[in-house]
Design an enzyme around this catalytic site. Structure first.
Site, PDB file in Angstrom:
ATOM      1  N   HIS A 130       0.809  -1.224   0.000  1.00  0.00           N
ATOM      2  CA  HIS A 130       0.000   0.000   0.000  1.00  0.00           C
ATOM      3  C   HIS A 130       0.834   1.263   0.000  1.00  0.00           C
ATOM      4  O   HIS A 130       0.287   2.347   0.196  1.00  0.00           O
ATOM      5  CB  HIS A 130      -0.896   0.037   1.240  1.00  0.00           C
ATOM      6  CG  HIS A 130      -2.111  -0.816   1.142  1.00  0.00           C
ATOM      7  ND1 HIS A 130      -3.241  -0.437   0.461  1.00  0.00           N
ATOM      8  CD2 HIS A 130      -2.364  -2.048   1.628  1.00  0.00           C
ATOM      9  CE1 HIS A 130      -4.155  -1.397   0.552  1.00  0.00           C
ATOM     10  NE2 HIS A 130      -3.644  -2.385   1.256  1.00  0.00           N
ATOM     11  N   LYS A 148      -8.134  13.809   4.819  1.00  0.00           N
ATOM     12  CA  LYS A 148      -7.355  12.571   4.719  1.00  0.00           C
ATOM     13  C   LYS A 148      -6.338  12.569   5.860  1.00  0.00           C
ATOM     14  O   LYS A 148      -6.205  13.550   6.579  1.00  0.00           O
ATOM     15  CB  LYS A 148      -6.647  12.471   3.369  1.00  0.00           C
ATOM     16  CG  LYS A 148      -5.781  13.668   3.007  1.00  0.00           C
ATOM     17  CD  LYS A 148      -5.139  13.512   1.638  1.00  0.00           C
ATOM     18  CE  LYS A 148      -6.124  13.715   0.530  1.00  0.00           C
ATOM     19  NZ  LYS A 148      -6.291  12.562  -0.337  1.00  0.00           N
ATOM     20  N   ARG A 149      -5.633  11.471   6.004  1.00  0.00           N
ATOM     21  CA  ARG A 149      -4.572  11.385   6.996  1.00  0.00           C
ATOM     22  C   ARG A 149      -3.584  12.532   6.779  1.00  0.00           C
ATOM     23  O   ARG A 149      -3.324  12.930   5.655  1.00  0.00           O
ATOM     24  CB  ARG A 149      -3.881  10.032   6.829  1.00  0.00           C
ATOM     25  CG  ARG A 149      -2.913   9.630   7.911  1.00  0.00           C
ATOM     26  CD  ARG A 149      -2.624   8.139   7.794  1.00  0.00           C
ATOM     27  NE  ARG A 149      -2.148   7.764   6.469  1.00  0.00           N
ATOM     28  CZ  ARG A 149      -0.867   7.774   6.097  1.00  0.00           C
ATOM     29  NH1 ARG A 149       0.071   8.167   6.947  1.00  0.00           N
ATOM     30  NH2 ARG A 149      -0.509   7.377   4.887  1.00  0.00           N
ATOM     31  N   LYS A 168       1.180  14.237   1.571  1.00  0.00           N
ATOM     32  CA  LYS A 168      -0.178  14.559   1.117  1.00  0.00           C
ATOM     33  C   LYS A 168      -0.360  16.072   0.945  1.00  0.00           C
ATOM     34  O   LYS A 168      -1.345  16.525   0.384  1.00  0.00           O
ATOM     35  CB  LYS A 168      -1.210  13.979   2.088  1.00  0.00           C
ATOM     36  CG  LYS A 168      -1.209  12.437   2.067  1.00  0.00           C
ATOM     37  CD  LYS A 168      -2.167  11.854   3.095  1.00  0.00           C
ATOM     38  CE  LYS A 168      -2.099  10.332   3.185  1.00  0.00           C
ATOM     39  NZ  LYS A 168      -2.782   9.653   2.072  1.00  0.00           N
ATOM     40  N   THR A 190      -8.346   6.610  -1.900  1.00  0.00           N
ATOM     41  CA  THR A 190      -9.732   6.210  -2.158  1.00  0.00           C
ATOM     42  C   THR A 190     -10.680   7.369  -1.846  1.00  0.00           C
ATOM     43  O   THR A 190     -11.807   7.376  -2.322  1.00  0.00           O
ATOM     44  CB  THR A 190     -10.142   4.972  -1.339  1.00  0.00           C
ATOM     45  OG1 THR A 190      -9.825   5.191   0.037  1.00  0.00           O
ATOM     46  CG2 THR A 190      -9.427   3.727  -1.846  1.00  0.00           C
ATOM     47  N   LYS A 208     -14.375   8.668  -3.585  1.00  0.00           N
ATOM     48  CA  LYS A 208     -15.608   9.014  -2.859  1.00  0.00           C
ATOM     49  C   LYS A 208     -16.094  10.405  -3.265  1.00  0.00           C
ATOM     50  O   LYS A 208     -17.293  10.631  -3.440  1.00  0.00           O
ATOM     51  CB  LYS A 208     -15.350   8.938  -1.350  1.00  0.00           C
ATOM     52  CG  LYS A 208     -15.082   7.523  -0.858  1.00  0.00           C
ATOM     53  CD  LYS A 208     -14.339   7.501   0.472  1.00  0.00           C
ATOM     54  CE  LYS A 208     -13.722   6.121   0.703  1.00  0.00           C
ATOM     55  NZ  LYS A 208     -12.720   6.121   1.778  1.00  0.00           N
TER      56      LYS A 208
END
Length: 826
Positions: free
Chosen positions: A364, A552-553, A558, A660, A664
């Site tokens: 992942h 998100k995390r 990110k 993901t 969404k």
């Protein structure tokens, strides 16, 4: 040839449900409906739904016993399930009857659902993916167990105090979990520490016996995973830890009070929190204990279950497959070998054949720090027999490397399972697994040609791609009922179990009436989120503004930092030009940072500090609002996805495996603002580049800079006055009056002029101008309401590929080779 699933008609008895709710309130709480608290009403309703689920659960297990299908055990440290009540009602296809029954009792289903805490069994995308996969496995009719840990307090509940993240226990089990079943009859003993003795039996065989160990008892709790409309109910099995001997009275009587509760403390610590802080030795030890605890219990039970029905353990792989969800469960390889050799007396070669046909590995991450490595000293002391087995796997694997690459010591250095004092879990998973998959096409290519290049060259047949997916049943049908009803009214309800059918919406993208209806639904969802923000943050936001969302995390790759630096840049522009033409924007963030991750936590503080200044400056007339949503989780994510206009997917290209959240948002009609990273690449392929906003370096460009150098962020700092001004505001007190050095570490991470360490590792300054240009395009596009509506509808219509049903079917066809199970009609 797989059997076709025939939907099983499951009738839901509304009157029985009503009686059951009232009976539960009476027998559980000795109260009438009028006297019951909201939490008690939730519990009573949940138990009533559970009654309906259990009948199907039992029928499913009976059918599995008869048909004896191959079963996948999805082994994962995380299952981010979200709330169970609403999802179970939807998958039972009982929304109408339940709502009517509750209305007749004077109860509101939405209020009842809000009483349920999110199950604190996961944190980020890895855990939510696991939850979506379980939903799809049940809906598609495949036999499956999810296996994990029953964390008492999850990772943590996030509170924001004075703008800082504060971690407090997430006591989600304080009122009990009505959907779980405790199964003590399947308890297992898990052993830690001690030493290994070799005993020679009468046949001259060496038997390895672990002695002098500490042990805990693993107690399974089962949660039902309800398939949509087919009567199938699979199981999520989460393990709790209990002391083998709860209380040592003799130690207590002698005054050794610590010894008296030693076993109890060991057990409690293992299941207390998800991902204990491992910045110290004790944290690393606890994390390894957690991993071995749930893996040992799960593998023991899988073997026991198989042997209850079969007599030849050598054929175990014909009926069982283990999917290792990232490196956390990789110890399953050695644990299965241990059980096969030490308890079933298989030879090494026999055990290795079974193991290598049973275990498959999903990678992942491209981030090397997330490929787990354990110090030999810790690993061998905690798991002495398992370590011996890994040593032998490593010895044999090195022989294979030497055979293929004679004299190439560099290959051994890069590929050995044990090297430089470390046990490398990803290497173990690849050496022993029969399949290695990435989770987006770009990610898999990077694994094959960069991160895992040597393994791919040696065993290319193992590598494959399975692009992630999400379950439309939770993230559209449940999370966005207004849009779900609109979609069904336009194209029918086949999309619920066959999401590609949603592409029939394309014909409505240019229809003005449909565009207006769609934008009205989006507006109503924005009003719902604005209400949530006012209640939880005390901030008024305008539902007519652009809702620009990054949830998100929190990790530096990110690039939440890029987002908030751009907000600071826009704020500067508005301050300099109060009358400039500017479409109002609401920037919405939500994220947890790992407890020990300083820069991530300071990014949260920066976002909140910018919000304090911007939201309270009357000079900009509310044109920008910044909101940080506390304790981001599945239940508030559902509200956020439905309301978003813009989906921020801005990771440094080549760093995000898949994502993901991007799917969404797309499913709910938000337009992607992102880099060509992870699954963004495939999203853009499906919907067209003209219906997204793409910016920034490509993955090849990032990798080239990383390998060959050539990027100096100080050049940008020196030559771009707007960027320089924003960065100086990090250290001049603009957002930290009285403490100008508060954000110095973030400034240093971007420039690091006082250090030899690499600066701006994630190319924030390099991509800043490209990002700002993309944001201008967002504003221009949003002003064209018809054009925006068209793009948004096309995003929904083109989301069909990104269902977890498709992903699971690919796992089944290419990796697991499971048979569909069909329940006979009643």
């Amino acid at each position: 040839m797989a059997k076709k699933t025939v939907p099983v008609s499951v009738t839901f008895d509304k009157d029985l449900f009503k009686r059951s709710v009232l009976y539960n309130i009476k027998t559980l709480y000795r109260k009438t409906l009028e006297e019951a608290t909201p939490q008690q009403v939730f519990q009573a309703v949940a138990y009533a739904i559970k009654d309906a689920v259990v009948d199907n659960w039992m029928r499913t297990q009976e059918e599995y016993e008869k048909q004896d299908p191959k079963t996948v055990y999805y082994l994962s440290m995380e299952f981010l399930m979200g709330r169970a009540l609403g999802n179970n009602i939807i998958n039972l296809q009982a929304q109408k009857e339940v709502k009517e029954a509750l209305d007749e009792l004077g109860l509101d289903l939405n209020v009842i659902e809000d009483q349920e805490p999110d199950a604190a069994l996961g944190n980020g995308g890895l855990g939510r993916l696991a939850a979506c996969f379980l939903d799809s496995l049940a809906t598609l009719g495949y036999a499956a167990y999810g296996c994990g840990i029953r964390y008492r307090y999850g990772m943590f509940k996030q509170e924001i105090r004075d703008g800082y993240q504060v971690e407090v226990p997430d006591n989600w089990l304080v009122d009990g979990n009505p959907f779980e079943l405790r199964r003590p009859e399947y308890a297992k003993i898990v052993k830690f520490g001690g030493y290994v003795n070799v005993h020679i039996d009468e046949n001259g065989r060496s038997n390895f016996v672990q002695e002098g160990y500490q042990s805990v008892k693993a107690i399974p709790y089962d949660l039902p995973i309800v398939g949509y409309g087919n009567g199938i109910v699979n199981t999520l099995r989460i393990w709790d830890a209990e002391a083998v001997e709860c209380f040592q009275l003799d130690s207590f009587d002698k005054g050794d009070y610590q010894k008296a509760v030693e076993q109890e403390n060991l057990a409690r610590n293992i299941v207390e929190v998800l991902y204990p802080n491992d910045n110290h030795y004790a944290g690393k030890e606890l994390r390894l204990k957690q991993q071995y605890f749930f893996i040992s219990a799960s593998v023991q039970e899988a073997v026991s279950k198989y042997m209850r029905k079969h007599d030849d353990i050598r054929k175990f792989y014909e009926k069982v497959t283990f999917q290792l969800n990232d490196t956390h469960p990789t110890v399953a390889v050695a644990e299965l070998m241990r059980i096969l050799m030490d308890e079933y007396y298989l030879t090494w070669d026999e055990a290795w054949e079974v193991t290598t046909k049973t275990c498959a590995y999903t990678n992942h991450t491209i981030m090397s720090e997330a490929l787990e490595k354990w110090p030999i000293e810790l690993f061998s002391r905690l798991l002495p027999r398992v370590y011996q087995i890994i040593e032998e796997i490593n010895r044999r694997f090195i022989l294979k490397i030497q055979e293929m690459y004679p004299g190439n010591q560099e290959k051994i250095r890069k590929m050995a399972i044990i090297y430089d004092g470390q046990v490398k879990m990803a290497h173990l998973a690849i050496a022993a697994g029969y399949s290695v998959n990435g989770v987006a096409r770009l990610h898999t290519e990077i694994l094959k040609h960069q991160e895992l290049k040597d393994f791919y060259e040696m065993m290319p047949e193992k590598f494959n791609n399975k692009t992630n997916g999400i379950t439309q049943r939770r993230f559209l049908l449940h999370a966005n009922p207004l849009l779900a009803d609109w979609v069904t009214a336009h194209v029918g309800d086949d999309w619920i179990t066959d999401l590609p059918k949603i592409n029939k919406l394309k014909v409505f993208a240019d229809d003005e009436k449909s565009q207006q209806e769609f934008m009205n639904i989006k507006y109503q969802n924005k009003v719902r989120l604005a209400k949530y923000i006012l209640e939880h943050n005390g901030i008024e936001v305008d539902p007519r503004s652009i809702f620009d969302v990054q949830v998100k995390r929190l990790h530096e790759y990110k690039r939440q930092l890029l987002n908030i630096l751009h907000v600071m840049y826009l704020y500067n522009q508005l301050k300099d030009n109060p009358d400039m033409d500017f479409y109002p924007r609401t920037f919405i963030f939500g994220a947890k940072a790992a407890a020990g991750y300083y820069n991530a936590k300071m990014t949260i503080k920066l976002i909140n500090s910018v919000a304090d200044v911007v939201n309270n400056d009357p000079a900009i007339n509310g044109k920008i609002k910044v909101v940080f949503i506390e304790n981001y989780r599945v239940s508030n994510a559902e509200i956020i996805f439905a309301a978003a206009d813009v989906s921020e997917q801005i990771s440094t290209a080549s760093k995000e495996a898949s994502g993901t959240g991007n799917m969404k948002f797309m499913l709910n009609g938000a337009l992607t603002l992102g880099t060509m990273d992870g699954a963004n690449v495939e999203i853009v392929e499906e919907v067209g580049k003209e219906n997204a906003f793409i910016f920034g370096l490509s993955s090849d460009e990032v990798i080239n800079y990383e390998n060959n150098g050539g990027y100096d962020p100080t050049e940008i700092f020196n030559n771009d006055p707007d960027i320089r001004r924003v960065l100086m505001q990090l250290i001049n007190g603009t957002y930290a009056p009285g403490d100008p050095d508060r954000f110095r570490t973030l400034y240093n991470s971007l420039l690091n002029t006082l250090s030899t360490a690499k600066a701006d590792t994630y190319f924030i300054l390099k991509d800043f101008r490209s990002y700002a240009e993309a944001q201008k395009k967002v504003e221009a596009a949003y002003r064209d309401e018809k054009g925006w509506a068209r793009s948004a509808i096309l995003n929904v219509a083109c989301s069909g590929k990104f269902t977890s049903d498709r992903t699971i079917q690919e796992y089944v066809d290419d990796i697991w080779h499971l048979d569909k199970v069909v329940l006979p009609k009643k």
